[in-house]
Design an enzyme around this catalytic site. Sequence first.
Site, PDB file in Angstrom:
ATOM      1  N   GLY A 136      59.179 118.674 109.000  1.00  0.00           N
ATOM      2  CA  GLY A 136      60.035 119.911 108.664  1.00  0.00           C
ATOM      3  C   GLY A 136      61.109 119.728 107.459  1.00  0.00           C
TER       4      GLY A 136
ATOM      5  N   GLN B 171      68.810 121.548 103.151  1.00  0.00           N
ATOM      6  CA  GLN B 171      68.767 120.086 102.843  1.00  0.00           C
ATOM      7  C   GLN B 171      68.131 119.933 101.530  1.00  0.00           C
ATOM      8  OE1 GLN B 171      65.879 119.391 106.597  1.00  0.00           O
ATOM      9  NE2 GLN B 171      66.828 117.468 106.370  1.00  0.00           N
TER      10      GLN B 171
ATOM     11  N   HIS C 104      65.237 121.460 115.988  1.00  0.00           N
ATOM     12  CA  HIS C 104      65.992 120.697 114.715  1.00  0.00           C
ATOM     13  C   HIS C 104      65.953 121.364 113.556  1.00  0.00           C
ATOM     14  CE1 HIS C 104      66.517 116.477 112.904  1.00  0.00           C
ATOM     15  NE2 HIS C 104      66.555 117.460 111.811  1.00  0.00           N
ATOM     16  N   GLU C 105      64.945 122.003 112.940  1.00  0.00           N
ATOM     17  CA  GLU C 105      65.119 122.582 111.512  1.00  0.00           C
ATOM     18  C   GLU C 105      65.934 123.977 111.869  1.00  0.00           C
ATOM     19  OE1 GLU C 105      64.152 120.957 109.235  1.00  0.00           O
ATOM     20  OE2 GLU C 105      62.910 119.293 110.282  1.00  0.00           O
TER      21      GLU C 105
ATOM     22  N   HIS D  85      69.651 123.419 111.335  1.00  0.00           N
ATOM     23  CA  HIS D  85      70.200 123.238 109.798  1.00  0.00           C
ATOM     24  C   HIS D  85      70.526 124.566 109.402  1.00  0.00           C
ATOM     25  CE1 HIS D  85      69.347 119.035 109.066  1.00  0.00           C
ATOM     26  NE2 HIS D  85      68.220 119.085 109.347  1.00  0.00           N
TER      27      HIS D  85
ATOM     28  N   CYS E 273      66.480 112.380 110.734  1.00  0.00           N
ATOM     29  CA  CYS E 273      66.554 113.473 109.927  1.00  0.00           C
ATOM     30  C   CYS E 273      66.382 112.830 108.163  1.00  0.00           C
ATOM     31  CB  CYS E 273      67.795 114.179 110.051  1.00  0.00           C
ATOM     32  SG  CYS E 273      68.110 115.797 108.655  1.00  0.00           S
ATOM     33  N   LEU E 274      65.791 113.615 107.331  1.00  0.00           N
ATOM     34  CA  LEU E 274      65.748 113.043 105.798  1.00  0.00           C
ATOM     35  C   LEU E 274      67.180 113.207 105.552  1.00  0.00           C
ATOM     36  CD1 LEU E 274      64.136 112.672 103.384  1.00  0.00           C
ATOM     37  CD2 LEU E 274      63.803 115.014 103.151  1.00  0.00           C
TER      38      LEU E 274
HETATM   39 ZN    ZN Z   1      66.999 117.443 109.819  1.00  0.00          ZN
END
Ligand code: ZN
Length: 206
Positions: free
Chosen positions: A49, A54, A136-137, A140, A94-95
């Site tokens: 995701g 991000q 999680h997404e 953000h 996480c990216l």
């Molecule tokens: Zn993340």
Amino acid sequence: MSILRVALMGHPVLRMVAVPVPDGLIASEAVQRLIDDMLETVDACDGAGLAAPQVHQAVRIVVVNLDDGQGVHVWINPQVQALTEDVRVRLEGCLSLPRIRGAVARPVAVRVLATDRDGQPVDLELHGFAATVAQHECDHLDGVLFVDRVDPRTLTFLDELRRYGAWPWMDDDEEDEEDEENEEDDEDSLDEYDDLDEWPTNEEVD
Ligand code: ZN
């Protein structure tokens, strides 16, 4: 379509509360192009995701791959409601925090209400891994990173995780909280997590 640069922890955009997308703008070229670029970026990352903040856009859009055979879902203005107080602890990454992992407890079942990219309503009940990804997404979009929810004793770099294993600090009580219906995938949770977070470094994304 373009692969977008991913913001790393410390960039202020990751701490902003993202703004809703007005219904009348969902079909706009700008929003549709952002969605296309997010889909290309998450595919390039082989990730589960990605949230718009991000990629430096503080708007309430996430793309999520729930591994349900339906491709990558696009949620605009999503709302996540916990359906249970039962929690499950999983390693997250996480990216925007490359090569870091940590154990986070989250409700095992959630309902997601959103709008898709065609302006149609989304109403999903998610369990297990999909519920974790959704939470999680969507975190953000409120400027929340998984490290805000992590058990700090479990934070580890990916290389050390692979060398020494997962969260040896996690006590039995936490494991007992795991949902019975998810027990069959307990042993696979680390592998699942690797699927979730085989994020490349920023340089690779770029
Ligand atoms: Zn993340």
